[in-house]
Design a protein around this motif. Structure first.
Motif, PDB file in Angstrom:
ATOM      1  N   MET A 387      49.495  34.431  34.375  1.00  0.00           N
ATOM      2  CA  MET A 387      48.437  34.403  33.372  1.00  0.00           C
ATOM      3  C   MET A 387      47.037  34.484  33.964  1.00  0.00           C
ATOM      4  N   GLY A 388      46.937  34.481  35.277  1.00  0.00           N
ATOM      5  CA  GLY A 388      45.621  34.573  35.902  1.00  0.00           C
ATOM      6  C   GLY A 388      45.762  34.665  37.404  1.00  0.00           C
ATOM      7  N   VAL A 389      44.618  34.761  38.077  1.00  0.00           N
ATOM      8  CA  VAL A 389      44.622  34.791  39.538  1.00  0.00           C
ATOM      9  C   VAL A 389      43.379  34.069  40.050  1.00  0.00           C
ATOM     10  N   ALA A 390      43.585  33.247  41.062  1.00  0.00           N
ATOM     11  CA  ALA A 390      42.491  32.551  41.731  1.00  0.00           C
ATOM     12  C   ALA A 390      42.125  33.318  42.996  1.00  0.00           C
ATOM     13  N   LEU A 391      40.826  33.434  43.271  1.00  0.00           N
ATOM     14  CA  LEU A 391      40.322  34.203  44.406  1.00  0.00           C
ATOM     15  C   LEU A 391      39.363  33.343  45.216  1.00  0.00           C
ATOM     16  N   SER A 392      39.381  33.522  46.529  1.00  0.00           N
ATOM     17  CA  SER A 392      38.466  32.736  47.369  1.00  0.00           C
ATOM     18  C   SER A 392      38.194  33.447  48.678  1.00  0.00           C
ATOM     19  N   THR A 393      37.141  33.013  49.343  1.00  0.00           N
ATOM     20  CA  THR A 393      36.848  33.422  50.715  1.00  0.00           C
ATOM     21  C   THR A 393      36.603  32.168  51.544  1.00  0.00           C
ATOM     22  N   ALA A 394      36.979  32.240  52.833  1.00  0.00           N
ATOM     23  CA  ALA A 394      36.795  31.107  53.736  1.00  0.00           C
ATOM     24  C   ALA A 394      36.815  31.627  55.164  1.00  0.00           C
ATOM     25  N   SER A 395      36.675  30.714  56.112  1.00  0.00           N
ATOM     26  CA  SER A 395      36.579  31.110  57.513  1.00  0.00           C
ATOM     27  C   SER A 395      37.936  31.382  58.148  1.00  0.00           C
ATOM     28  N   SER A 396      39.018  30.987  57.490  1.00  0.00           N
ATOM     29  CA  SER A 396      40.357  31.223  58.039  1.00  0.00           C
ATOM     30  C   SER A 396      41.326  31.506  56.903  1.00  0.00           C
ATOM     31  N   ILE A 397      42.477  32.058  57.260  1.00  0.00           N
ATOM     32  CA  ILE A 397      43.499  32.356  56.257  1.00  0.00           C
ATOM     33  C   ILE A 397      43.937  31.091  55.546  1.00  0.00           C
ATOM     34  N   GLN A 398      44.225  30.030  56.305  1.00  0.00           N
ATOM     35  CA  GLN A 398      44.718  28.806  55.678  1.00  0.00           C
ATOM     36  C   GLN A 398      43.671  28.171  54.779  1.00  0.00           C
ATOM     37  N   ASP A 399      42.411  28.183  55.219  1.00  0.00           N
ATOM     38  CA  ASP A 399      41.350  27.605  54.380  1.00  0.00           C
ATOM     39  C   ASP A 399      41.193  28.395  53.082  1.00  0.00           C
ATOM     40  N   ALA A 400      41.275  29.714  53.176  1.00  0.00           N
ATOM     41  CA  ALA A 400      41.149  30.538  51.966  1.00  0.00           C
ATOM     42  C   ALA A 400      42.316  30.278  51.024  1.00  0.00           C
ATOM     43  N   ARG A 401      43.515  30.160  51.557  1.00  0.00           N
ATOM     44  CA  ARG A 401      44.678  29.873  50.716  1.00  0.00           C
ATOM     45  C   ARG A 401      44.569  28.486  50.094  1.00  0.00           C
ATOM     46  N   ASN A 402      44.084  27.524  50.868  1.00  0.00           N
ATOM     47  CA  ASN A 402      43.905  26.179  50.328  1.00  0.00           C
ATOM     48  C   ASN A 402      42.886  26.165  49.191  1.00  0.00           C
ATOM     49  N   LYS A 403      41.835  26.959  49.316  1.00  0.00           N
ATOM     50  CA  LYS A 403      40.819  27.004  48.260  1.00  0.00           C
ATOM     51  C   LYS A 403      41.391  27.574  46.965  1.00  0.00           C
ATOM     52  N   THR A 404      42.257  28.575  47.077  1.00  0.00           N
ATOM     53  CA  THR A 404      42.851  29.105  45.843  1.00  0.00           C
ATOM     54  C   THR A 404      43.754  28.056  45.190  1.00  0.00           C
ATOM     55  N   GLN A 405      44.437  27.238  45.996  1.00  0.00           N
ATOM     56  CA  GLN A 405      45.262  26.172  45.421  1.00  0.00           C
ATOM     57  C   GLN A 405      44.386  25.126  44.733  1.00  0.00           C
ATOM     58  N   THR A 406      43.233  24.848  45.334  1.00  0.00           N
ATOM     59  CA  THR A 406      42.299  23.901  44.722  1.00  0.00           C
ATOM     60  C   THR A 406      41.811  24.408  43.364  1.00  0.00           C
ATOM     61  N   ILE A 407      41.560  25.707  43.262  1.00  0.00           N
ATOM     62  CA  ILE A 407      41.146  26.297  41.987  1.00  0.00           C
ATOM     63  C   ILE A 407      42.220  26.058  40.930  1.00  0.00           C
ATOM     64  N   VAL A 408      43.466  26.357  41.291  1.00  0.00           N
ATOM     65  CA  VAL A 408      44.565  26.211  40.336  1.00  0.00           C
ATOM     66  C   VAL A 408      44.735  24.747  39.938  1.00  0.00           C
TER      67      VAL A 408
END
Length: 416
Positions: A387-408
């Motif tokens: 039903m949607g998608v969360a998007l983010s940018t960060a300094s590393s792959i794991q940080d960016a993935r963690n930020k998208t989880q935080t959005i959700v």
């Protein structure tokens, strides 16, 4: 065929008429980009209120796998260009449209090949020489047993025609094959037509990761985007990130394989008198020894490519629109727009329940810098649905993935 002189303002004086076959979240973004370039778009899907239908000039509801209904729609709209966004389409009608001079994206022949795992695998491995897992095809349970014994256990069984992991299973011994055969028959496309689906049985590869290489064929040739890493569940996209942390030699090999399969498909299109223009999502396996195998290719923007809405100067949807309309796409058009040494990530928002989904807490979800959110506006969910998608940018792959989880996690989702 449609040339640049027929494009809408500012490229010409006559609007290009486009028929979108499939109006999901990917189609929605394509429609927006096409309209920005002055095209007129009719979006078709099997249900009312589909995401692309909400933004297109006009919309239609029909079973696009029904040849008569699809042919009638094409006759009604009289499009210059047809863009298939889903696979459940009567591809023979696309060939008829191409024969009448309508530009099918990327081509009617490519659409037919890419939705048929048997035709695609034969082209990729036996004609073009791309490396793949060992495989066999089977049209009966006895043939499946012989094929599984040839490639070895465990093995993966898939219907020749299906999408999003439907009908796919893993057989770890001969005792599992009957259940795998039944699962393939249930999950195949057009499962209500009473026919038996052929299957592909593949050796189980020692997989390290999966990549998508978005590859663009346009009037100026073939170019690629930076490779995209991904995580799937049950054959369906859940996360993606770009760029990926792999050795440069592996990434260059991935790019070369992607160009090879797309150029091979475009050659087929040219042989049929068609353009072959558009974005292709080339799926590759990275094995534990660093080698690469071709898996599949989607002749349209790819689910994992939603990350490009935050990672690239031009998203995969903008690139697709340009290519389709005959605008040259160069390698510089595919470059990343995020700072060097940073990463972008996307995460699918999958909702479970039965009814209409509502979202609150958007202000909390987007409180951190470098975050974006797309809610698709699908009218309802029955079971589970993206039903949607969360998007983010960060300094590393794991940080960016963690930020998208935080959005959700910040969203409150209710189904009622």
């Amino acid at each position: 065929m449609v040339n640049n002189h027929a494009l809408g303002s500012p490229l010409g004086t006559q609007r290009t008429k486009i028929l979108m076959l499939g109006s999901g979240e990917l189609g929605r973004e394509i429609v927006i980009e096409l309209m920005r370039l002055g095209a007129w778009v009719c979006a078709a899907d099997s249900y009312e209120g589909a995401p692309a239908a909400q933004v297109a000039h006009e919309s239609r509801v029909l079973d696009m796998a029904n040849p008569d209904r699809l042919d009638a729609l094409i006759d009604e709209i009289q499009p210059d260009i047809i863009i298939p966004e889903v696979e459940a389409i009567a591809t023979q009608e696309l060939q008829k449209a191409a024969d009448r001079g309508i530009q099918v994206t990327p081509s009617s022949q490519i659409a037919a090949i890419c939705m048929d795992r048997e035709r695609l695998r034969v082209l990729a491995h036996e004609s073009l020489g791309l490396p793949t897992t060992p495989y066999r095809f089977a049209g009966s349970l006895d043939e499946l047993l012989a094929g599984a014994q040839a490639v070895g256990f465990p093995c993966v069984i898939k219907p020749i025609m299906s999408s999003s992991g439907h009908g796919q299973s893993v057989a770890r011994s001969a005792d599992d094959l009957e259940a795998s055969w039944d699962e393939a028959q249930r999950g195949r496309r057009s499962a209500d037509d009473g026919e038996i689906s052929r299957v592909i049985v593949e050796a189980f590869a020692p997989l390290q990761s999966e990549l998508t290489v978005l590859t663009v064929s346009s009037s100026s040739g073939t170019v690629t985007c930076e490779a995209i890493g991904q995580r799937q569940e049950d054959g369906d996209y859940r996360e993606s990130w770009q760029p990926v942390d792999l050795d440069s030699s592996v990434l260059e090999k991935a790019r070369a394989l992607a160009v090879q399969i797309v150029d091979g498909l475009v050659d087929v299109a040219h042989g049929n008198g068609e353009r072959g223009w558009g974005v292709f999502g080339v799926e590759l396996f990275v094995l534990t020894d660093g080698s690469l195998l071709f898996n599949e290719v989607s002749p349209r923007p790819h689910d994992t490519g939603m990350v490009t809405m935050i990672s690239q100067r031009l998203s995969e949807f903008a690139l697709h629109a340009r290519a389709v309309l005959g605008i040259p796409v160069t390698q510089s058009d595919t470059r990343l727009s995020i700072p060097q040494s940073s990463t972008a990530a996307s995460r699918a928002i999958v909702v479970e329940g039965d009814g209409e989904a509502t979202f609150t807490g958007v202000e909390r979800a987007l409180s951190e810098q470098g975050t974006e959110l797309r809610l698709f506006g699908k009218p309802s969910v029955h079971g589970h649905r993206r039903m949607g998608v969360a998007l983010s940018t960060a300094s590393s792959i794991q940080d960016a993935r963690n930020k998208t989880q935080t959005i959700v996690d910040a969203l409150t989702i209710r189904v009622h």
